[in-house]
Design a protein around this motif. Structure first.
Motif, PDB file in Angstrom:
ATOM      1  N   ILE A 190      14.950  -2.973 -35.476  1.00 50.00           N
ATOM      2  CA  ILE A 190      13.644  -2.407 -35.125  1.00 50.00           C
ATOM      3  C   ILE A 190      13.622  -1.915 -33.687  1.00 50.00           C
ATOM      4  N   VAL A 191      14.239  -2.707 -32.803  1.00 49.31           N
ATOM      5  CA  VAL A 191      14.228  -2.346 -31.380  1.00 49.31           C
ATOM      6  C   VAL A 191      15.646  -1.930 -30.983  1.00 49.31           C
ATOM      7  N   GLY A 192      15.842  -0.624 -30.826  1.00 47.40           N
ATOM      8  CA  GLY A 192      17.173  -0.095 -30.539  1.00 47.40           C
ATOM      9  C   GLY A 192      17.788  -0.679 -29.277  1.00 47.40           C
ATOM     10  N   GLU A 193      16.940  -1.013 -28.294  1.00 46.33           N
ATOM     11  CA  GLU A 193      17.448  -1.501 -27.003  1.00 46.33           C
ATOM     12  C   GLU A 193      17.769  -2.988 -26.996  1.00 46.33           C
ATOM     13  N   ALA A 194      17.538  -3.672 -28.119  1.00 47.11           N
ATOM     14  CA  ALA A 194      17.752  -5.123 -28.146  1.00 47.11           C
ATOM     15  C   ALA A 194      19.211  -5.441 -27.831  1.00 47.11           C
ATOM     16  N   HIS A 195      19.421  -6.518 -27.114  1.00 44.73           N
ATOM     17  CA  HIS A 195      20.806  -6.874 -26.808  1.00 44.73           C
ATOM     18  C   HIS A 195      21.015  -8.377 -26.908  1.00 44.73           C
TER      19      HIS A 195
END
Ligand code: ASP
Ligand code: MG
Length: 405
Positions: A190-195
């Motif tokens: 859902i959140v492309g920037e998640a790391h």
């Protein structure tokens, strides 16, 4: 002996190439001078021939009166199949291995079939194998009662097997191998920037899991915390170091994880319904009846706001039929809104820090996400939003709290 428990989930054993990766991880542990104890889940996911969901469907087709003991006996076969197969593959590669059912591995449970609790772990069978250099390959998610009946530990219970064995064997680490690189700041789908987060405390993981992050079975986390066994969540399919979960304070031989961060991650729970009930102010009897009728119907409620005339709370959409029935039977008129989601900002460091709520409200308002209800605890701020706003809300909060890399 440096014991490491290596638990592999269903997707890690689903295909021949995935199983090769699993073998690689076990062989690597051996090469590093560790004594691995392997714990496996059933092969694959819903729809796959030996997956737990498939076995469940098979036995459920036998009708409503299936004895729980027989259901467990059948469900336990999924993990037994993966263990026998993987053990054979190890032996084929020249590594002595032995497949064991949970009971054979010393996992003793109570008699609550379908959701059994481990009451004792007898470490001798596994220690005897390890001493001989044999790799035990243990069926997760199951145990046996003192009378010898096979039980299962509840869905997702292979993690619990791994943690219990880790505690009983005083393992250096329990490695939970999965198909993502570790525990992330948000759902990466859902959140492309998640790391991936490098280190987390047991409490941080428990809070994220409680607010909907699908990480590790809560019982496994509890056991690991209680016995101070570090957990490593990492991918079967990559060499990324993964996430280390341990205590936040320094103790001899353990890692120091540093001070609490303000915000750890953003979690969400979909499929939520909000219920609003109104009646005469301060009618204490009706108020009691309202919550008792829902409790008796087995409906668990969340985000509860009680005002003199208005009571607002949320439930999981799957409980809606039971809730509607209970409310109608007790003659309550309820306004029900479904199609909602709960998004939560989670962080042990937010306790007593002013301005976190202000920031959440500011971020969501400026993104055009309407907040329908809120709740907070010492380590979370949760907002109820429309399901269609979930992605917008998660991405904005992730960015607003600088959780991107
Ligand atoms: N196979 C079981 C389940 O699907 C246990 C597990 O995978 O942890 O729930
Ligand atoms: Mg699992």
């Amino acid at each position: 002996m440096k014991i490491v428990v290596q638990k592999f989930g269903g997707t890690s054993v689903a295909t021949p190439s995935a199983r090769n990766q699993v073998l690689k991880r076990i062989v690597q542990a051996k090469a590093d001078g560790q004594s691995p104890v392997v714990v496996l889940s059933a092969i694959g996911q819903k729809g796959d021939p030996y997956a737990t969901d498939t076995l469940l469907e098979l036995i459920n087709d036998a009708g409503p009166s299936v004895p729980k003991r027989e259901r467990d006996l059948l469900l336990s076969c999924g993990e037994v199949i993966s263990c026998a197969l993987l053990s054979a593959l190890l032996v084929g590669k020249g590594y002595p291995a032995r497949a064991l059912t949970g009971g054979q591995a010393g996992i003793i449970t109570n008699t609550e079939f379908g959701n059994a609790r481990i009451v004792e772990v007898l470490p001798e069978p596994l220690l005897a194998l390890l001493k001989k250099g044999i790799i035990p390959v243990v069926a997760g998610f199951q145990g046996r009662t003192p009378a010898g009946d096979i039980t299962t530990l509840g869905r997702g219970g292979s993690d619990t097997t791994a943690a219990a064995l880790g505690a009983a064997l005083d393992a250096e680490t329990v490695e939970i191998f999965t198909d993502v690189d570790g525990i992330m700041t948000a759902d990466p789908h859902i959140v492309g920037e998640a790391h991936t987060l490098a280190t987390l405390t047991y409490e941080e993981v428990a809070q994220l899991a409680y607010q909907g992050a699908k990480i590790i079975h809560p019982r496994a986390l509890e056991l690991a915390k209680q016995y101070s066994i570090p957990i490593k969540v990492r991918s079967t399919f990559s060499d990324q170091p993964g996430t280390l979960v341990a205590h936040g304070v320094h103790s001899p031989g353990r890692l120091h994880l540093g001070p609490d961060r303000l915000i750890t991650g953003i979690a969400h729970l979909p499929n939520i319904a909000q219920i609003k009930v109104q009646f005469a102010a301060n009618d204490k009897q009706r108020e009691t009846e309202l919550f008792e009728s829902l409790a008796q119907a087995g409906v668990s409620i969340d985000l509860i706001n009680v005002f003199p005339e208005t009571k607002i709370f949320t439930i999981s959409e799957s409980s809606l039929p039971a809730a509607r029935h209970a409310l109608a039977a007790a003659k309550f008129e309820a306004a029900i809104t479904d199609g909602l989601a709960k998004v939560s900002v989670v962080g042990m460091g937010m306790r007593g820090v002013p301005g976190v709520m202000a920031k959440v409200v500011n971020i969501l308002n400026s993104t055009g996400v309407e907040i329908l209800q809120t709740a907070d605890s010492h380590a979370t701020i949760s907002c109820l939003v429309r399901a269609s706003d979930t992605q917008k809300a998660l991405c904005a909060l992730h960015k607003g709290f600088n959780l991107g890399k």
